[in-house]
Design a protein around this motif. Structure first.
Motif, PDB file in Angstrom:
ATOM      1  N   SER A   1       0.827  -1.204   0.000  1.00  0.00           N
ATOM      2  CA  SER A   1       0.000   0.000   0.000  1.00  0.00           C
ATOM      3  C   SER A   1       0.861   1.253   0.000  1.00  0.00           C
ATOM      4  CB  SER A   1      -0.907   0.005   1.230  1.00  0.00           C
ATOM      5  OG  SER A   1      -0.148   0.049   2.420  1.00  0.00           O
ATOM      6  N   CYS A   2       0.286   2.338  -0.519  1.00  0.00           N
ATOM      7  CA  CYS A   2       0.949   3.656  -0.536  1.00  0.00           C
ATOM      8  C   CYS A   2       2.318   3.578  -1.199  1.00  0.00           C
ATOM      9  CB  CYS A   2       1.072   4.216   0.873  1.00  0.00           C
ATOM     10  SG  CYS A   2      -0.505   4.438   1.721  1.00  0.00           S
ATOM     11  N   ALA A   3       2.386   2.932  -2.361  1.00  0.00           N
ATOM     12  CA  ALA A   3       3.657   2.760  -3.068  1.00  0.00           C
ATOM     13  C   ALA A   3       3.871   3.917  -4.042  1.00  0.00           C
ATOM     14  CB  ALA A   3       3.674   1.430  -3.806  1.00  0.00           C
ATOM     15  N   ASP A   4       4.499   4.982  -3.567  1.00  0.00           N
ATOM     16  CA  ASP A   4       4.779   6.124  -4.432  1.00  0.00           C
ATOM     17  C   ASP A   4       5.810   5.749  -5.490  1.00  0.00           C
ATOM     18  OD1 ASP A   4       3.071   7.884  -3.142  1.00  0.00           O
ATOM     19  OD2 ASP A   4       4.593   8.516  -1.697  1.00  0.00           O
ATOM     20  N   SER A   5       5.717   6.399  -6.650  1.00  0.00           N
ATOM     21  CA  SER A   5       6.702   6.245  -7.707  1.00  0.00           C
ATOM     22  C   SER A   5       7.317   7.604  -7.990  1.00  0.00           C
ATOM     23  CB  SER A   5       6.060   5.684  -8.983  1.00  0.00           C
ATOM     24  OG  SER A   5       5.543   4.381  -8.756  1.00  0.00           O
ATOM     25  N   PHE A   6       8.571   7.606  -8.430  1.00  0.00           N
ATOM     26  CA  PHE A   6       9.308   8.849  -8.628  1.00  0.00           C
ATOM     27  C   PHE A   6       9.694   9.008 -10.087  1.00  0.00           C
ATOM     28  CE2 PHE A   6       9.903   9.945  -4.182  1.00  0.00           C
ATOM     29  CZ  PHE A   6       9.654   8.726  -3.557  1.00  0.00           C
ATOM     30  N   VAL A   7       9.532  10.232 -10.608  1.00  0.00           N
ATOM     31  CA  VAL A   7       9.861  10.550 -11.995  1.00  0.00           C
ATOM     32  C   VAL A   7      11.026  11.527 -12.003  1.00  0.00           C
ATOM     33  CG1 VAL A   7       9.064  11.542 -14.158  1.00  0.00           C
ATOM     34  CG2 VAL A   7       7.487  10.198 -12.745  1.00  0.00           C
ATOM     35  N   LEU A   8      12.169  11.111 -12.549  1.00  0.00           N
ATOM     36  CA  LEU A   8      13.310  12.009 -12.738  1.00  0.00           C
ATOM     37  C   LEU A   8      13.235  12.541 -14.163  1.00  0.00           C
ATOM     38  CD1 LEU A   8      15.915  13.347 -11.901  1.00  0.00           C
ATOM     39  CD2 LEU A   8      17.114  11.182 -12.328  1.00  0.00           C
ATOM     40  N   TYR A   9      12.858  13.806 -14.290  1.00  0.00           N
ATOM     41  CA  TYR A   9      12.551  14.415 -15.586  1.00  0.00           C
ATOM     42  C   TYR A   9      13.715  15.302 -16.018  1.00  0.00           C
ATOM     43  CZ  TYR A   9       9.979  17.370 -18.958  1.00  0.00           C
ATOM     44  OH  TYR A   9       9.566  18.041 -20.081  1.00  0.00           O
ATOM     45  N   VAL A  10      14.469  14.857 -17.033  1.00  0.00           N
ATOM     46  CA  VAL A  10      15.629  15.597 -17.534  1.00  0.00           C
ATOM     47  C   VAL A  10      15.237  16.292 -18.826  1.00  0.00           C
ATOM     48  CG1 VAL A  10      18.039  15.448 -18.251  1.00  0.00           C
ATOM     49  CG2 VAL A  10      17.156  13.866 -16.512  1.00  0.00           C
ATOM     50  N   THR A  11      15.437  17.608 -18.887  1.00  0.00           N
ATOM     51  CA  THR A  11      15.021  18.374 -20.064  1.00  0.00           C
ATOM     52  C   THR A  11      15.976  19.534 -20.299  1.00  0.00           C
ATOM     53  OG1 THR A  11      13.219  19.692 -21.033  1.00  0.00           O
ATOM     54  CG2 THR A  11      13.487  19.785 -18.648  1.00  0.00           C
ATOM     55  N   ASP A  12      16.048  20.008 -21.552  1.00  0.00           N
ATOM     56  CA  ASP A  12      16.932  21.127 -21.883  1.00  0.00           C
ATOM     57  C   ASP A  12      16.163  22.404 -22.187  1.00  0.00           C
ATOM     58  OD1 ASP A  12      15.777  20.476 -24.268  1.00  0.00           O
ATOM     59  OD2 ASP A  12      17.634  20.333 -25.417  1.00  0.00           O
ATOM     60  N   GLY A  13      14.869  22.427 -21.878  1.00  0.00           N
ATOM     61  CA  GLY A  13      14.143  23.653 -22.155  1.00  0.00           C
ATOM     62  C   GLY A  13      12.658  23.558 -21.910  1.00  0.00           C
TER      63      GLY A  13
END
Length: 211
Positions: free
Chosen positions: A22-34
């Motif tokens: 339960s309550c299993a958060d997921s993480f997004v590492l968002y790499v962008t140049d603009g």
């Protein structure tokens, strides 16, 4: 993407016996140049989902560019993606996505502002339980020291920058910031009292952390 007992990134069972934390958060590492481009196809009900903090719903018709990222980030942070209403295998508690933006090799002030505010809406810790980040209208602001302890929802060290926002200007700095971002994700995942999931593209590459 088909979600079932045999194909589900949040299923930690084996041998055909499903096991969901339960309550299993997921993480997004968002790499962008603009700044984002061609994102006007964002569903209408998400385009103004967030209003605090807001970039003013800026729009550049020449590149079909908007500020919808902070709206999508907020939606992902406060909505349970594995509820019965989401149409997936229901899991107890809330399963949210938490955003960690990394701005690489850019110098666009609008993009920087959008990413920082998306970091706030998509990564704040809801310490007061009101479902929104404690922000400008309440005494917190970007770029200035925040002394109000309530600003710790997104600025725990009080430096005026989101704790989950990172920026790199060159290759060596990018490597360093990627390491810092991953370390920050691991620390946040392991600090909670529930199980958290850090997912990769392969099922076997996920990491399960229990405080």
């Amino acid at each position: 993407y088909s979600v079932n007992d045999n194909s589900d990134p949040l299923n930690y069972g084996s041998g055909g016996s499903p096991k969901y934390a339960s309550c299993a958060d997921s993480f997004v590492l968002y790499v962008t140049d603009g700044a984002p481009t061609a994102d006007e196809d964002t569903p209408g009900d998400l385009q103004a989902y967030n209003s605090n903090p807001s970039t003013g719903n800026t729009h550049n018709s020449a590149i079909n560019h908007s500020d919808h990222l902070e709206d999508v980030a907020y939606y992902s942070r406060v909505n349970d993606f594995r509820s019965s209403s989401a149409g997936s295998n229901e899991i107890a508690g809330d399963q949210n996505l938490i955003l960690y933006p990394l701005y690489a090799f850019g110098s666009d002030s609008d993009a920087r502002e959008l990413l920082k505010k998306s970091a706030i809406t998509g990564g704040f810790q809801d310490l007061d339980g009101d479902g929104v980040p404690y922000y400008a209208s309440s005494g917190c602001s970007l770029g200035s020291a925040n002394t109000d302890s309530r600003c710790a929802e997104w600025d725990e060290d009080g430096d005026g920058e989101p704790d989950n926002y990172f920026e790199a200007e060159n290759g060596s700095e990018l490597e360093s910031k990627l390491r810092q971002a991953i370390t920050a994700i691991l620390e946040r995942a392991s600090s909670g009292s529930t199980v958290a999931t850090i997912s990769t593209q392969t099922r076997s590459g996920g990491t399960l952390l229990q405080a």
